[in-house]
Design an enzyme around this catalytic site. Structure first.
Site, mmCIF file in Angstrom:
data_model
loop_
_atom_site.group_PDB
_atom_site.id
_atom_site.type_symbol
_atom_site.label_atom_id
_atom_site.label_comp_id
_atom_site.label_asym_id
_atom_site.label_seq_id
_atom_site.Cartn_x
_atom_site.Cartn_y
_atom_site.Cartn_z
ATOM 1 N N VAL A 16 0.845 -1.202 0.000
ATOM 2 C CA VAL A 16 0.000 0.000 0.000
ATOM 3 C C VAL A 16 0.883 1.256 0.000
ATOM 4 O O VAL A 16 0.759 2.117 -0.867
ATOM 5 C CB VAL A 16 -0.943 0.010 1.223
ATOM 6 C CG1 VAL A 16 -1.667 1.347 1.335
ATOM 7 C CG2 VAL A 16 -1.944 -1.127 1.129
ATOM 8 N N GLU B 172 -7.475 2.828 0.879
ATOM 9 C CA GLU B 172 -7.090 2.406 -0.475
ATOM 10 C C GLU B 172 -7.942 1.209 -0.878
ATOM 11 O O GLU B 172 -8.486 0.501 -0.041
ATOM 12 C CB GLU B 172 -5.611 2.037 -0.540
ATOM 13 C CG GLU B 172 -5.115 1.110 0.537
ATOM 14 C CD GLU B 172 -5.482 -0.364 0.317
ATOM 15 O OE1 GLU B 172 -5.618 -1.060 1.331
ATOM 16 O OE2 GLU B 172 -5.654 -0.798 -0.835
ATOM 17 N N PHE B 173 -8.043 1.003 -2.213
ATOM 18 C CA PHE B 173 -8.826 -0.123 -2.735
ATOM 19 C C PHE B 173 -7.985 -0.909 -3.727
ATOM 20 O O PHE B 173 -8.474 -1.409 -4.726
ATOM 21 C CB PHE B 173 -10.127 0.388 -3.376
ATOM 22 C CG PHE B 173 -10.964 1.203 -2.426
ATOM 23 C CD1 PHE B 173 -10.940 2.585 -2.462
ATOM 24 C CD2 PHE B 173 -11.713 0.578 -1.430
ATOM 25 C CE1 PHE B 173 -11.686 3.341 -1.558
ATOM 26 C CE2 PHE B 173 -12.461 1.326 -0.515
ATOM 27 C CZ PHE B 173 -12.438 2.717 -0.582
ATOM 28 N N GLY C 97 -8.228 -15.688 -0.255
ATOM 29 C CA GLY C 97 -7.092 -15.655 0.671
ATOM 30 C C GLY C 97 -6.551 -14.246 0.676
ATOM 31 O O GLY C 97 -7.293 -13.290 0.434
ATOM 32 N N CYS D 87 -5.925 -9.264 2.976
ATOM 33 C CA CYS D 87 -6.998 -8.298 3.260
ATOM 34 C C CYS D 87 -8.326 -8.923 3.630
ATOM 35 O O CYS D 87 -8.809 -8.722 4.741
ATOM 36 C CB CYS D 87 -7.140 -7.352 2.080
ATOM 37 S SG CYS D 87 -5.674 -6.358 1.870
ATOM 38 N N LYS E 108 -3.445 -15.745 -5.222
ATOM 39 C CA LYS E 108 -4.082 -15.440 -6.515
ATOM 40 C C LYS E 108 -2.960 -15.226 -7.507
ATOM 41 O O LYS E 108 -1.792 -15.081 -7.125
ATOM 42 C CB LYS E 108 -4.972 -14.205 -6.404
ATOM 43 C CG LYS E 108 -4.205 -12.949 -6.084
ATOM 44 C CD LYS E 108 -5.161 -11.758 -6.025
ATOM 45 C CE LYS E 108 -4.603 -10.614 -6.810
ATOM 46 N NZ LYS E 108 -5.459 -9.440 -6.807
ATOM 47 N N ARG F 135 -0.131 -15.264 1.910
ATOM 48 C CA ARG F 135 -0.855 -15.098 3.177
ATOM 49 C C ARG F 135 -2.290 -15.617 3.064
ATOM 50 O O ARG F 135 -3.010 -15.263 2.135
ATOM 51 C CB ARG F 135 -0.840 -13.620 3.605
ATOM 52 C CG ARG F 135 0.503 -13.161 4.166
ATOM 53 C CD ARG F 135 0.540 -11.686 4.476
ATOM 54 N NE ARG F 135 0.620 -10.891 3.250
ATOM 55 C CZ ARG F 135 0.773 -9.556 3.267
ATOM 56 N NH1 ARG F 135 0.816 -8.904 4.414
ATOM 57 N NH2 ARG F 135 0.857 -8.879 2.129
HETATM 58 C C1 UDX Z 1 -8.718 -7.074 -2.086
HETATM 59 C C2 UDX Z 1 -9.696 -6.055 -2.630
HETATM 60 O O1 UDX Z 1 -10.102 -6.443 -3.953
HETATM 61 C C3 UDX Z 1 -9.021 -4.673 -2.697
HETATM 62 O O2 UDX Z 1 -9.977 -3.707 -3.134
HETATM 63 C C4 UDX Z 1 -8.541 -4.305 -1.280
HETATM 64 O O3 UDX Z 1 -7.902 -3.047 -1.291
HETATM 65 C C5 UDX Z 1 -7.583 -5.364 -0.790
HETATM 66 O O4 UDX Z 1 -8.224 -6.656 -0.794
HETATM 67 P P1 UDX Z 1 -6.689 -8.504 -2.979
HETATM 68 O O5 UDX Z 1 -6.936 -9.284 -1.719
HETATM 69 O O6 UDX Z 1 -5.323 -8.030 -3.267
HETATM 70 O O7 UDX Z 1 -7.653 -7.167 -2.994
HETATM 71 O O8 UDX Z 1 -7.126 -9.394 -4.231
HETATM 72 P P2 UDX Z 1 -8.501 -9.756 -4.940
HETATM 73 O O9 UDX Z 1 -8.266 -9.709 -6.391
HETATM 74 O O10 UDX Z 1 -9.613 -8.973 -4.379
HETATM 75 O O11 UDX Z 1 -8.721 -11.319 -4.556
HETATM 76 C C6 UDX Z 1 -8.887 -11.654 -3.216
HETATM 77 C C7 UDX Z 1 -9.149 -13.161 -3.134
HETATM 78 O O12 UDX Z 1 -10.455 -13.450 -3.622
HETATM 79 C C8 UDX Z 1 -8.170 -14.025 -3.944
HETATM 80 O O13 UDX Z 1 -7.818 -15.166 -3.171
HETATM 81 C C9 UDX Z 1 -9.001 -14.464 -5.146
HETATM 82 O O14 UDX Z 1 -8.606 -15.757 -5.609
HETATM 83 C C10 UDX Z 1 -10.401 -14.529 -4.566
HETATM 84 N N1 UDX Z 1 -11.452 -14.308 -5.543
HETATM 85 C C11 UDX Z 1 -11.542 -13.088 -6.153
HETATM 86 C C12 UDX Z 1 -12.353 -15.322 -5.802
HETATM 87 O O15 UDX Z 1 -12.257 -16.422 -5.252
HETATM 88 N N2 UDX Z 1 -13.365 -15.107 -6.693
HETATM 89 C C13 UDX Z 1 -13.506 -13.902 -7.334
HETATM 90 O O16 UDX Z 1 -14.420 -13.764 -8.130
HETATM 91 C C14 UDX Z 1 -12.563 -12.866 -7.057
#
Ligand code: UDX
Length: 444
Positions: A11, A151-152, A257, A260, A320, A327
């Site tokens: 971040v 932040e997002f 996972g 966040c 992902k 984590r």
């Molecule tokens: C998330 C939020 O999207 C972001 O806005 C915030 O600031 C931080 O947390 P992040 O955790 O980095 O971001 O990744 P993200 O792409 O959101 O995926 C989070 C998890 O959800 C991953 O494990 C992904 O595999 C899972 N996921 C995501 C799903 O299982 N299905 C989906 O449709 C989308």
């Protein structure tokens, strides 16, 4: 504008680099000498596509600096961003000790009125606490305005998100500070939402909690689809085209996972609990996700009977694609469960192996390619949908595995394709493809 950023995680570093790219002079502060030396050379300590190049560009333009000397950085700043970690504690609440250390530093460093912007995800009410802490130690003649600016950013697409976000939230009770932060962000051309501090803090948690809810919802629908012979991919399209629902975050799989969603959902349950509200819905979202992460192992036991003595490959370790972050990744849960069941596990990931080794050590084996991972295996688990894993032709599993048995946690392949290739293919929320001539499968 002269900006200081406290904390250079994904971040803080991404925020600092992007703010320097839109023209501000930014000094990023970290306590880790080695990390700061690396960043001074334009080397990012975190894996974030495109970050190194953007760092180098702005270091060369003399807009981006790195230091361990917080006093110097804060003393001359117009605005100081707090972007240090707020990791989850045993009871699920957020650990604010890193924030407290920065606040202490700021109150002993600034020599003029300053705006303090909290970028870190902090429980509702924290910015009021920050203000109280600051004023306890601030020289009498100085004033500090507090702004909540959550932040997002998504890991792996953080730079894209910084420049293409849907909104910038500015929460403060000081109109002048709001205008300064709005001015800072103007070059992004992203809509600004102004509100009070507590609403801004809640917007962050509610956003992540809602996204996690969407994921657990579609995963539960997937679990029902398996029992009523519906296809979750088609169902997701069918509901997502309703723009009140939206197509994003409806990808069924083995759950979420990362650093966040797991942390922020538990923190929000805590925040609700602190005001005597039992957030039942969010508790269920967390429970559903915990079960979903272990789903593939249950399926494998159903089809293979015992896993003891089986050789199983895991494709993908990161939580992902496009990140080395493991984590709360499903891969950690799955690897441990498989070993518990007596299987021997070999894993491949393009960049997350080093981080996984720190967590799992030699509990499992690691290898350097998909081919080497699946060779002579009894079953393959797809856990992270890396591009190279999605692109692997199904024939490869037939060619290299003992018998082509695939448990796909991210629905990378077509059911029809699996049938045409005589692959036993078990995925999430869809028809199971079980090939008759595969001896070790239990015929249900
Ligand atoms: C998330 C939020 O999207 C972001 O806005 C915030 O600031 C931080 O947390 P992040 O955790 O980095 O971001 O990744 P993200 O792409 O959101 O995926 C989070 C998890 O959800 C991953 O494990 C992904 O595999 C899972 N996921 C995501 C799903 O299982 N299905 C989906 O449709 C989308």
């Amino acid at each position: 504008m002269k900006i200081a950023i406290a904390g250079t995680g994904y971040v803080g570093l991404v925020t600092g680099v992007c703010l320097s790219d839109i023209g501000h002079v930014v000094t990023c502060v970290d306590i880790d000498e080695k990390k700061v030396d690396l960043m001074k050379k334009g080397v990012s300590p975190i894996y974030e596509p495109g970050l190194d190049e953007l760092m180098r560009k702005n270091i060369e333009a003399e807009r981006l600096f790195f230091t361990t000397n917080s006093r110097e950085a804060y003393k001359n700043a117009d605005v100081i961003y707090i972007a240090v970690g707020t990791p989850e504690q045993e009871d699920g609440s957020a650990n604010l000790s890193f924030v407290e250390a920065v606040v202490h530093d700021i109150s002993h460093s600034i020599e003029r009125d300053t705006i303090v912007v909290t970028k870190s995800t902090v429980p509702v009410g924290t910015n009021d606490w920050i203000k109280g802490l600051l004023y306890k130690e601030l020289p009498e003649n100085l004033n500090v305005a507090i702004v909540s600016n959550p932040e997002f950013l998504r890991e792996g697409s953080a730079i894209y998100d910084a420049f293409n976000g849907d909104r910038i939230v500015i929460g403060t009770d000081c109109e002048e500070a709001a205008s300064v932060v709005e001015e800072i962000n103007k070059p992004y051309g992203i809509p600004i939402i102004k509100t009070d501090i507590r609403s801004a803090e809640m917007i962050k948690y509610a956003s992540n909690a809602f996204l996690a809810t969407k994921i657990s919802f579609i995963n539960e629908i997937a679990n029902i689809c398996e029992k009523v012979n519906a296809n979750i991919e088609d169902v997701a399209v069918g509901i997502g085209t309703d723009n009140r629902i939206g197509t994003q975050f409806l990808k069924a799989g083995i759950g979420y996972g990362g650093s966040c969603f797991p942390k922020d959902t538990k923190a929000l349950v805590q925040i609700a609990g602190n005001v005597e509200h039992n957030f039942e819905l969010l508790n269920s979202v967390i429970e559903v996700n915990n079960k979903q992460q272990a789903m593939l192992v249950q399926k494998a036991k159903q089809h293979l009977g015992t896993l003891s003595g089986k050789r199983i490959s895991i494709l993908g370790l990161a939580f992902k694609p496009n990140t080395d972050d493991i984590r709360e990744a499903a891969s950690l849960v799955i690897a441990k469960e498989l070993v518990n069941e007596g299987a021997s596990v070999i894993a491949y990931d393009p960049i997350a192996i080093e981080n996984t080794k720190k967590e799992l050590g030699n509990l499992i084996e690691y290898t350097t390619s998909v081919d080497l991972a699946i060779k002579d295996c009894d079953a393959t688990f797809i856990v992270t949908e890396w591009e190279e894993i999605q692109q692997l032709p199904l024939e490869k599993y037939k060619e290299l595995m003992k018998q082509p048995i695939l448990f796909d946690g991210r629905n990378c392949y077509d059911i029809k394709e699996a049938k045409e290739n005589s692959i036993s293919y078990i995925s999430i929320g869809r028809e199971e493809v079980v090939c008759k001539d595969i001896t070790c499968l239990q015929k249900n």
